[in-house]
Design a protein around this motif. Structure first.
Motif, mmCIF file in Angstrom:
data_model
loop_
_atom_site.group_PDB
_atom_site.id
_atom_site.type_symbol
_atom_site.label_atom_id
_atom_site.label_comp_id
_atom_site.label_asym_id
_atom_site.label_seq_id
_atom_site.Cartn_x
_atom_site.Cartn_y
_atom_site.Cartn_z
ATOM 1 N N SER A 78 10.172 8.322 -3.779
ATOM 2 C CA SER A 78 9.884 9.689 -3.343
ATOM 3 C C SER A 78 11.153 10.538 -3.322
ATOM 4 O O SER A 78 12.268 10.004 -3.219
ATOM 5 C CB SER A 78 9.265 9.674 -1.944
ATOM 6 O OG SER A 78 8.065 8.939 -1.938
ATOM 7 N N PRO A 105 4.963 0.837 1.358
ATOM 8 C CA PRO A 105 5.311 0.498 -0.024
ATOM 9 C C PRO A 105 6.287 -0.668 -0.133
ATOM 10 O O PRO A 105 7.083 -0.931 0.769
ATOM 11 C CB PRO A 105 5.949 1.789 -0.538
ATOM 12 C CG PRO A 105 6.498 2.451 0.686
ATOM 13 C CD PRO A 105 5.521 2.138 1.773
ATOM 14 N N GLN A 163 0.842 -1.187 0.000
ATOM 15 C CA GLN A 163 0.000 0.000 0.000
ATOM 16 C C GLN A 163 0.886 1.249 0.000
ATOM 17 O O GLN A 163 2.091 1.169 0.241
ATOM 18 C CB GLN A 163 -0.872 0.016 1.260
ATOM 19 C CG GLN A 163 -1.642 -1.258 1.532
ATOM 20 C CD GLN A 163 -2.291 -1.239 2.888
ATOM 21 O OE1 GLN A 163 -3.139 -0.395 3.174
ATOM 22 N NE2 GLN A 163 -1.880 -2.159 3.752
ATOM 23 N N SER A 164 0.282 2.404 -0.218
ATOM 24 C CA SER A 164 1.059 3.653 -0.230
ATOM 25 C C SER A 164 1.704 3.920 1.124
ATOM 26 O O SER A 164 2.805 4.471 1.193
ATOM 27 C CB SER A 164 0.157 4.829 -0.622
ATOM 28 O OG SER A 164 -0.944 4.952 0.271
ATOM 29 N N GLU A 165 1.035 3.497 2.217
ATOM 30 C CA GLU A 165 1.599 3.716 3.546
ATOM 31 C C GLU A 165 2.719 2.732 3.861
ATOM 32 O O GLU A 165 3.578 2.996 4.712
ATOM 33 C CB GLU A 165 0.503 3.595 4.618
ATOM 34 C CG GLU A 165 -0.649 4.575 4.486
ATOM 35 C CD GLU A 165 -1.695 4.125 3.466
ATOM 36 O OE1 GLU A 165 -1.555 2.999 2.945
ATOM 37 O OE2 GLU A 165 -2.627 4.902 3.206
#
Length: 216
Positions: free
Chosen positions: A147, A67, A63-65
């Motif tokens: 990121s 990764p 998930q994005s939280e």
């Protein structure tokens, strides 16, 4: 009639049987040099044989939280499991900041989604096949977006942002080793060489000007 059949066998079983499978795939074991490439945005795992795609599998990723870790890893251990949340087989990879791996699942409906805590999930049938084909030491390249870097990176720093720095230094020809997320001596030397070539003080520590010149 088809909808009746699905309701009888259950959605999870139907998904395990059909929806997560990629059709027209080989079933014979590869005989060459094995490596794995995981494409996070596409949720696809590629098994490579002598540098060429041999077989593909649909996967679930983080998930994005939480990764899935981007980088260049290796399979460092293998284990049978009891068909729990982590499925029937587990391939551990050497990410230095967590216990990540490639494994099965008792939730086959999750395949194809961004849903895990960072590990890579396959159908149990698929991980059982990979388990037999993939030896300890197999390279695992995980590709995806990283990121921007917001902290100072220096020797002994560990993390996903170190992977980004290493990949950039490799792409520019300053680093030969893996992008493994650990800021080691080779990474420090590579960064110092880059800084020297750009007329900066060769500290081996990232600052904003160094990152700007690296394009990250």
């Amino acid at each position: 009639m088809m909808s009746l059949f699905i309701s009888i066998i259950g959605y999870e079983y139907w998904d395990e049987l059909e929806l997560a499978a990629i059709p027209n795939q080989v079933e014979k074991a590869p005989t060459g040099s094995i490596s794995i490439v995981i494409k996070v945005p596409a949720r696809i795992l590629e098994l490579h044989n002598d540098g060429k795609v041999y077989k593909q599998y649909r996967i679930a990723v983080g998930q994005s939280e939480t990764p899935t870790p981007i980088g260049d890893w290796r399979v460092i251990w293998k284990a049978h499991r009891s068909a729990d949340l982590l499925g029937t087989r587990f391939l551990g990879i050497d990410v230095p900041w967590g216990g990540y791996g490639i494994h099965g699942t008792n939730r086959p409906w999750s395949i194809g989604h961004f849903i895990s805590q960072g590990c890579i999930r396959l159908r149990n049938k698929d991980i059982e096949e990979l388990f037999e084909w993939v030896p300890v030491g197999t390279p695992v390249r995980i590709e995806g977006e990283i990121s921007p870097i917001h902290r100072e990176l220096k020797r002994e720093t560990i993390g996903q942002d170190v992977v980004q720095l290493q990949r950039k230094l490799r792409g520019l020809g300053y680093l030969e080793g893996r992008a493994d997320g650990f800021f080691n001596n080779d990474t420090e030397v590579a960064l110092k060489r880059f800084q020297h070539d750009k007329g900066l003080k060769a500290t081996g520590i990232t600052d904003r000007k160094t990152l700007d010149l690296l394009g990250i």
